[in-house]
Design an enzyme around this catalytic site. Structure first.
Site, PDB file in Angstrom:
ATOM      1  N   ASP A 402      68.606  84.105  95.987  1.00  0.00           N
ATOM      2  CA  ASP A 402      67.636  85.439  95.771  1.00  0.00           C
ATOM      3  C   ASP A 402      66.907  85.656  97.349  1.00  0.00           C
ATOM      4  O   ASP A 402      66.693  84.756  98.011  1.00  0.00           O
ATOM      5  CB  ASP A 402      66.655  84.702  94.828  1.00  0.00           C
ATOM      6  CG  ASP A 402      65.668  85.989  94.622  1.00  0.00           C
ATOM      7  OD1 ASP A 402      66.049  87.063  94.213  1.00  0.00           O
ATOM      8  OD2 ASP A 402      64.362  85.632  94.816  1.00  0.00           O
ATOM      9  N   GLU A 455      71.900  87.895  97.999  1.00  0.00           N
ATOM     10  CA  GLU A 455      71.258  89.039  97.792  1.00  0.00           C
ATOM     11  C   GLU A 455      70.407  89.551  99.040  1.00  0.00           C
ATOM     12  O   GLU A 455      69.100  89.025  99.352  1.00  0.00           O
ATOM     13  CB  GLU A 455      69.982  88.986  96.660  1.00  0.00           C
ATOM     14  CG  GLU A 455      69.276  90.094  96.498  1.00  0.00           C
ATOM     15  CD  GLU A 455      68.237  90.053  95.834  1.00  0.00           C
ATOM     16  OE1 GLU A 455      67.526  91.298  95.416  1.00  0.00           O
ATOM     17  OE2 GLU A 455      67.272  89.273  96.082  1.00  0.00           O
TER      18      GLU A 455
END
Length: 721
Positions: A402, A455
């Site tokens: 993330d 990401e």
């Protein structure tokens, strides 16, 4: 009454009783005396009396008892012994003395911890049940380098750490204590004496199990799970996902079926995902987190699956069940930041341990959280080992990392004057680069066949380039540009799309600069953004037609697909973690149920045809796998291309993103195929479309051109007949 050993110095006594002593084992336990006796001191707060080997000890006050205990003639060293402790009302208990045991953590472990290279850190730190010197118990270890003292408090000592001070294991910063008789299921925290003398009770950063939030204690864990996925794990090492079909269903475990547990999810999720044909699931962060509304993105228990849904072994059962159904498991992993809860990682020992000591580097400006000090070897080890832990201990098949961009840039969301440049004067976070490279290299070495996915929302060069070539070493990167541009295009009324045609085609300019995943994730269907179908313009029929056409385009575009739960059946509302997917729109009682089931049927068909068509994935990261047939028909809202397998076999894709049927639309595919057959048409009646199709094999004319009928707001796939 036996003679008493020399009294403790005032300093030792004060530090011991206040939990600020670095070496309680030097003061407590049994130590040989000249002449065949033992000098014994025990710390038992609240006890009325303590005896050792039949000899009562003198009370020194404050729960301290001491004495010189004679040994049998010829006895040498310290024999195994127990304490006989008398509490109020004549309650007598026989207890092992934690302070008669040698350290239960070896020198090699300490060396690796000090070097920041312990790849199985969870074996060394935390709470570990074991048999030590012939006695069953739990070894507690914790890294708290600036603590004056550390004690273990738990339900086994009335949450009074006074009875269980830990010893420092030197410059490693690790504290250790073996507590006999404590087993799996015990609750505990570490009572830390900070440099200023104040105390704080902290959950174990390495806890492999926690209490169910909002409770915050750590739980001694001992897995008894027997895996049934040996065939999957044996085959995993040989997987090459870049050149295989990879279609990902993203979900939030706690809301996919509200109220479900890992065990009940294991009964439903594999069957559902298998029926729809997805190859992977991606679970939003399963690690423990205090606030459910963070969806798992503010982690306090990096080594513990959330207790909201069951035990760690229950989570193993879910992964096992998915594997036995042939489904790979990815998890979201959050090494970029952590919350400030006072019982967790923030200023863990009273100083910045896990966060950067400079507030300009520690404070995350967007989320009210703290950023890890990735330049500190112990912190880097904590995270690298954690990535390995999920792959080895829970058999997960990959990590979606993330918020990578927030880690890579020192000036991320910061204004001038709020950040410090790196040693070269640049904005790149060199510590984060080194950490991500080490994490990827370590995970791929230790768990062959897994994938890591970044990401990363910027144009950082080399996210998926191997580390030995200077890249970050990820397997894939989320294609945020494709997601943004294509959704901008689809949100326009078809009459306006001609002026935005570049938004739908531009992704092919950079499609092979990285290895990409095409993400329609939870981030795109929350916080007022609306569901995927609600982003489409026009009435309900046009919205569904646009959605079907878009999904057909997405599944045929180079890159792997990721779709968030609920979008596979065109739910109308954006996602709510309290409600989960709107399953009820599929019920016969819902007037539009058939229309929602039509979209779901299309997703099933897309996955089925996709997995059976090597042209859609075999050369997914190779420019030879794609060829434009028509990229500039902006006025028609049409684009067409071919995908190619390694043997050259093509699949023709045509998208008509206008509401007009286009008859006799000419395309010239490569090669000499005598005819083409429609294998998927998003306008099919079965999917809720208008039924405009191309029946029968289509013959190319003398010039090799095909004459197609392009349905309205639809994507068509054709293969050589």
């Amino acid at each position: 009454m036996p003679a008493a050993p020399a009294a403790l110095s005032a300093d030792d006594r004060t530090r011991l009783l206040s939990g600020a002593h670095h070496d309680p084992h030097a003061l407590l336990g049994a130590h040989p005396e000249p002449g065949g006796a033992l000098r014994v001191r025990a710390l038992r707060p609240g006890a009325r009396g303590v005896s050792v080997l039949g000899t009562p000890l003198r009370s020194e006050g404050d729960g301290l008892f001491s004495g010189v205990v004679p040994l049998e003639a010829g006895a040498r060293g310290v024999p195994a012994y127990e304490l006989e402790v008398t509490y109020g009302d004549g309650d007598v208990r026989r207890q092992q003395d934690p302070y008669r045991f040698l350290p239960a953590l070896g020198g090699f472990d300490l060396h690796l911890i000090a070097e920041g290279r312990h790849e199985r850190l969870w074996d060394a730190l935390g709470a570990r049940t074991m048999t030590h010197q012939g006695v069953r118990g739990t070894r507690f270890t914790v890294w708290a380098p600036n603590a004056r003292g550390v004690r273990v408090a738990g339900d086994f000592n009335g949450w009074d750490g006074g009875a269980h001070p830990m010893r420092s294991l030197g410059s490693s910063g690790v504290w250790e204590l073996f507590v006999p008789g404590v087993g799996a299921g015990a609750l505990y925290k570490f009572d830390i004496c900070r440099p200023d003398g104040s105390h704080t009770q902290r959950a174990d950063p390495m806890a492999r199990r926690t209490e169910r939030p909002p409770a915050t204690a750590s739980v001694v864990e001992e897995s008894t799970y027997t895996w049934g996925d040996a065939a999957w794990m044996n085959a995993r090492a040989g997987r090459r996902w870049h050149a295989e079909a990879m279609s990902v269903y993203e979900l939030h475990l706690a809301s996919w079926r509200p109220g479900a547990t890992y065990r009940t999810l294991a009964e439903e999720l594999p069957a559902y995902v298998s029926d729809l044909g997805f190859t992977h699931v991606e679970l939003m962060p399963p690690a423990e987190h205090p606030f459910g509304g963070s969806w798992g993105y503010q982690v306090t228990g990096y080594y513990a699956p959330t207790a909201r849904l069951g035990t760690p072994d229950d989570f193993r059962h879910l992964v096992d069940s998915l594997h036995r159904a042939g489904i790979a498991v990815l998890i979201d992993w959050v090494p970029g930041h952590f919350p400030k809860d006072e019982w967790a990682l923030a200023r863990f020992d009273g100083t910045p341990c896990y966060e950067h000591p400079d507030p300009r580097r520690a404070e995350h400006p967007d989320w009210g959280t703290l950023e890890f000090d990735l330049g500190r070897r112990e912190v880097r080890n904590f995270l690298v080992a954690n990535a390995v832990y999920w792959c080895e201990e829970f058999h997960v098949d990959g990590l979606r990392v993330d918020a990578v961009a927030s880690m890579l840039y020192l000036d991320y969301s910061r204004e001038d004057g709020e950040w410090l440049p790196n040693e070269h004067g640049g904005r790149e976070n060199l510590d984060a680069v080194a950490f991500l490279q080490e994490m990827n290299a370590t995970v791929y070495r230790r768990a062959p066949g897994v994938v890591t996915v970044a990401e990363e929302s910027t144009a950082w060069d080399g996210v998926t380039r191997p580390t030995d070539q200077g890249g970050l070493g990820f397997g894939f990167k989320w294609n945020m540009g494709w997601m943004h541009d294509s959704l901008v295009y689809m949100s326009k009324d078809p009459v306006h799309r001609a002026w935005h045609h570049g938004d739908i085609t531009f992704s092919m300019v950079y499609a092979y600069s990285e290895n990409y995943v095409l993400p329609i994730s939870h981030d795109e269907v929350v916080h007022g953004k609306g569901s995927l179908v609600a982003k489409m313009p026009g009435d309900w029929w046009r919205q569904r037609a646009d959605l079907r056409a878009y999904l057909g385009f997405m599944w045929s575009h180079p890159g792997k697909q990721l779709l968030f739960m609920g979008q596979e059946f065109a739910q109308g509302a954006e996602w709510s973690e309290a409600e989960g997917p709107q399953w009820w729109v599929l019920d016969d009682s819902w007037p539009a149920a058939g229309e929602h089931r039509g979209v779901q049927r299309l997703v099933r068909s897309l996955n089925t045809v996709y997995r059976a068509t090597p042209a859609l994935w075999e050369l997914d990261t190779d420019p030879a796998g794609f060829r434009w047939l028509l990229a500039d028909a902006a006025g028609d809202n049409v684009l067409a291309f071919t995908r190619h397998a390694a043997d050259g076999t093509p699949l023709l894709v045509a998208c008509n993103l206008s509401p007009v049927v286009r008859h006799d639309y000419r395309l010239t595919p490569p090669g000499q195929a005598p005819g083409w057959t429609e294998v998927l048409n998003t306008d099919d009646l079965a999917y809720g479309g208008s039924g405009v199709t191309n029946p029968g094999p289509l013959k190319a004319d003398a010039a090799g051109a095909l004459s197609l009928t392009l349905p309205p707001l639809a994507t068509v796939w054709l293969r050589p007949a």
